[in-house]
Each structure stands twice: as structure tokens, then as C-alpha cells.
Design a protein around this motif. Structure first.
Motif, PDB file in Angstrom:
ATOM      1  N   ASP A   1     -38.733  65.857  48.126  1.00  0.00           N
ATOM      2  CA  ASP A   1     -39.461  67.356  48.045  1.00  0.00           C
ATOM      3  C   ASP A   1     -40.077  68.784  46.699  1.00  0.00           C
ATOM      4  OD1 ASP A   1     -41.637  65.398  49.752  1.00  0.00           O
ATOM      5  OD2 ASP A   1     -40.421  66.434  51.385  1.00  0.00           O
TER       6      ASP A   1
ATOM      7  N   ARG B 257     -44.683  71.087  50.410  1.00  0.00           N
ATOM      8  CA  ARG B 257     -43.853  70.754  51.275  1.00  0.00           C
ATOM      9  C   ARG B 257     -42.687  71.219  50.458  1.00  0.00           C
ATOM     10  NH1 ARG B 257     -45.920  65.736  52.566  1.00  0.00           N
ATOM     11  NH2 ARG B 257     -44.435  64.843  51.252  1.00  0.00           N
TER      12      ARG B 257
ATOM     13  N   VAL C 219     -39.587  74.105  51.549  1.00  0.00           N
ATOM     14  CA  VAL C 219     -37.928  73.666  51.160  1.00  0.00           C
ATOM     15  C   VAL C 219     -37.405  74.829  49.918  1.00  0.00           C
ATOM     16  CG1 VAL C 219     -35.590  72.987  50.609  1.00  0.00           C
ATOM     17  CG2 VAL C 219     -38.030  71.879  51.601  1.00  0.00           C
TER      18      VAL C 219
ATOM     19  N   GLU D  31     -38.782  72.787  59.682  1.00  0.00           N
ATOM     20  CA  GLU D  31     -40.226  72.347  60.132  1.00  0.00           C
ATOM     21  C   GLU D  31     -41.590  71.957  59.506  1.00  0.00           C
ATOM     22  OE1 GLU D  31     -40.849  69.809  63.116  1.00  0.00           O
ATOM     23  OE2 GLU D  31     -39.084  71.234  62.940  1.00  0.00           O
ATOM     24  N   TYR D  32     -41.814  71.127  59.042  1.00  0.00           N
ATOM     25  CA  TYR D  32     -43.391  70.211  58.162  1.00  0.00           C
ATOM     26  C   TYR D  32     -44.563  70.680  58.839  1.00  0.00           C
ATOM     27  CZ  TYR D  32     -40.638  68.918  54.008  1.00  0.00           C
ATOM     28  OH  TYR D  32     -39.258  69.521  52.379  1.00  0.00           O
TER      29      TYR D  32
ATOM     30  N   HIS E 268     -35.458  63.239  51.979  1.00  0.00           N
ATOM     31  CA  HIS E 268     -37.410  63.498  52.229  1.00  0.00           C
ATOM     32  C   HIS E 268     -37.233  65.132  51.613  1.00  0.00           C
ATOM     33  CE1 HIS E 268     -37.907  59.885  54.300  1.00  0.00           C
ATOM     34  NE2 HIS E 268     -38.926  60.005  53.597  1.00  0.00           N
ATOM     35  N   MET E 269     -36.894  66.189  51.810  1.00  0.00           N
ATOM     36  CA  MET E 269     -36.351  67.658  51.697  1.00  0.00           C
ATOM     37  C   MET E 269     -35.982  67.191  50.274  1.00  0.00           C
ATOM     38  SD  MET E 269     -35.652  69.797  54.806  1.00  0.00           S
ATOM     39  CE  MET E 269     -34.000  68.934  55.464  1.00  0.00           C
TER      40      MET E 269
ATOM     41  N   SER F 209     -44.175  65.434  58.073  1.00  0.00           N
ATOM     42  CA  SER F 209     -43.174  64.578  57.018  1.00  0.00           C
ATOM     43  C   SER F 209     -42.051  64.443  58.229  1.00  0.00           C
ATOM     44  CB  SER F 209     -43.838  65.408  56.369  1.00  0.00           C
ATOM     45  OG  SER F 209     -44.791  64.430  55.268  1.00  0.00           O
TER      46      SER F 209
ATOM     47  N   ASN G 119     -38.508  65.332  58.125  1.00  0.00           N
ATOM     48  CA  ASN G 119     -37.674  65.852  57.432  1.00  0.00           C
ATOM     49  C   ASN G 119     -36.023  66.184  57.921  1.00  0.00           C
ATOM     50  OD1 ASN G 119     -37.144  66.380  59.807  1.00  0.00           O
ATOM     51  ND2 ASN G 119     -38.096  68.553  60.139  1.00  0.00           N
TER      52      ASN G 119
ATOM     53  N   ASP H 258     -30.190  67.987  57.699  1.00  0.00           N
ATOM     54  CA  ASP H 258     -31.685  67.490  58.943  1.00  0.00           C
ATOM     55  C   ASP H 258     -32.450  68.436  59.530  1.00  0.00           C
ATOM     56  OD1 ASP H 258     -30.917  65.269  57.394  1.00  0.00           O
ATOM     57  OD2 ASP H 258     -30.089  63.838  59.244  1.00  0.00           O
TER      58      ASP H 258
END
Length: 265
Positions: free
Chosen positions: A213, A50, A54, A198-199, A209-210, A203, A205, A194
Motif C-alpha cells: 500500500d 491506505r 501508512v 488499523e485500516y 499488505h502495508m 483491509s 494490515n 503486523d
């Protein structure tokens, strides 16, 4: 003897804490529990994939990974992307490298490193997680980082998630308020929002979280042999433990007759 060792350990931890405070003066950095923290931690392969997504969709527009071999994306201790998908990635993203023999650019192959990105004048991200690692504690020991995990990935995550909206212009350039960056202002605009990526695994996104990752991915990029070093370290400690026991038993056996003779006298 034990008292001296205990005092030495306490002094080291105290110095480590002082180093952490000094490192923290640069800006706000939060501790984050990454899967690779601690002596037995390991990279989360799904998180690395992931984070690589990114990097590709957001960061690669300005930043390169000049010290990372493309083939290492297939490492089992890394993202673990199949080799055919790595080749497809090269073709889909039109990755080219400079060939000194041809004196021209050519399509990259897995044995090549990621190309350097100099178009935006942005820093290369290959070693960013190591360059921004803080809170190491006493030189060469890393006690505080070992205990609290406050290092490069935490800094990167905090940097990406602590834009405060207080922007200003200096010498015709816009600087963006950031609570983590030393000085409080950074020339990089907030790169994440936000839902930006698109995972495929569904998960979360959001920005938090991004950021985690891509920070984990950049930690792997800076320390691709981290898991191998941990396994080697564990093996070394185990062997040293066995050796210590053997030396202790040998010492007792060698000196046992001498002690018996001394008691008889």
C-alpha cells in the motif's frame, strides 16, 4: 525489411533482460502485480488512501514529501481525499511550512507542498519510487519494466518485507540485515509490523499488505500524472493508427493510375 525489424526488437528485448539482471545484482526484488502496471493499469484509490495512512502514521516521523503539493491528495487520479478532509489532515497533524516573507513557520495550506523532514537525516520519499526504479531495459525504452513491472514500487515493497534479522554494529551504529538493500545491510530499522496500522476499510494490515500500500502511494507521489500520460499515450497511438491507414489508402489511390498504365504497357 520485416526481418530487420524483428531482429532489432529481439535485440532490444535481450538487452533489456541483461539490464534487468544487472539491476538485480543490488539485492532481491520480487515482481508484484500492482493495479497501475501495464499500459491500461490505473491507481487503486483505496490502496492509495491506505498507503497515505501508512506514510502518515509510520514513515512521516523520519521522511518528508517535499515535492508533493498537499492539494494533490484530492486528485481524482490520486488518493481522491475530499478537500475538507485535506484541510482537517493539516490541522490534525500540525503541518507547518517555512514562509520566506514572514521568516517564520506558519500553518500549511493545501497549496503548499509537504514539508521537508530533516530531523532524522532520512531521505525524502517524494521521488523514491523513481529513484529506485530498476530494470528499465534499453535507454528511453523501458521494455523490461513495461513487460514485467519491475520498478520502484517493487523495490520499496521488497525492501520493507525482506529484513532477515541479521543485525550488526559498525562504528557504533546498528545496521539491519536486508536481502533487498545493496550491500545487505541498512541503517533503517524494520519500520513495519503486523497490525501496526488499523485500516478503516478493514483491509488486511499485515506487513506485506502495508508495504504494498505505501509503495503504491509513493509511486503516485513520484508519478502523479501517470494516468494522464497513459490516456495521452493511448490517444496518440490511436491517432497514429488512423493516420497510418489514411496514408496507406492515399498512397494506393495516388499510385493506382501509374500501376494500371504500367500493366497496359
Amino acid at each position: 525489411m520485416f526481418r530487420k525489424l524483428a531482429l532489432t526488437a529481439l535485440t532490444a528485448v535481450a538487452l533489456s533482460g541483461a539490464s534487468a539482471n544487472a539491476a538485480g545484482e543490488g539485492g532481491h526484488v520480487e515482481n508484484i502485480r500492482f493495479s497501475f502496471d501495464g499500459p491500461f493499469g490505473s491507481f487503486d484509490q483505496n490502496q492509495l488512501q491506505r498507503g497515505f495512512q501508512v506514510y502518515t502514521e509510520v514513515c512521516a516521523a523520519c521522511h518528508g514529501l517535499r515535492y508533493v503539493p498537499i492539494r494533490s491528495l484530492s486528485d481524482e487520479d490520486g488518493p481522491g481525499i475530499p478537500e475538507d478532509q485535506v484541510r482537517a489532515y493539516i490541522e490534525q497533524n500540525f503541518i507547518e511550512v517555512w514562509d520566506d516573507d514572514l521568516r517564520d513557520y506558519r500553518t500549511a495550506i493545501p497549496n503548499d507542498n509537504f514539508p521537508e523532514n530533516t530531523s532524522a537525516g532520512a531521505p525524502d520519499l517524494s521521488m523514491m519510487a523513481k529513484a529506485r526504479a530498476g530494470f528499465h531495459g534499453p535507454y528511453a525504452l523501458g521494455i523490461n519494466q513495461f513487460l514485467f513491472g519491475m520498478g520502484g514500487p517493487e523495490y520499496i515493497t521488497s525492501l520493507l518485507t525482506h529484513y532477515n534479522g541479521h543485525d550488526e554494529e559498525q562504528a557504533g551504529a546498528t545496521l539491519y540485515g536486508n536481502d533487498t538493500f545493496p550491500g545487505g545491510y541498512i541503517s533503517m530499522a524494520p519500520p513495519l509490523y503486523d497490525g501496526q496500522v488499523e485500516y478503516q476499510d478493514g483491509s488486511p494490515n499485515d506487513v506485506d499488505h502495508m508495504a504494498e500500500d505505501v509503495a503504491a502511494f509513493l509511486m503516485w507521489a513520484a508519478e502523479p500524472e501517470l494516468m494522464a500520460r497513459k490516456r495521452l499515450g493511448f490517444t496518440a497511438v490511436l491517432l497514429l493508427g488512423v493516420l497510418s491507414v489514411l496514408l496507406y489508402l492515399t498512397n494506393k489511390r495516388i499510385w493506382a493510375p501509374v500501376k494500371r498504365a504500367a500493366k497496359e504497357d
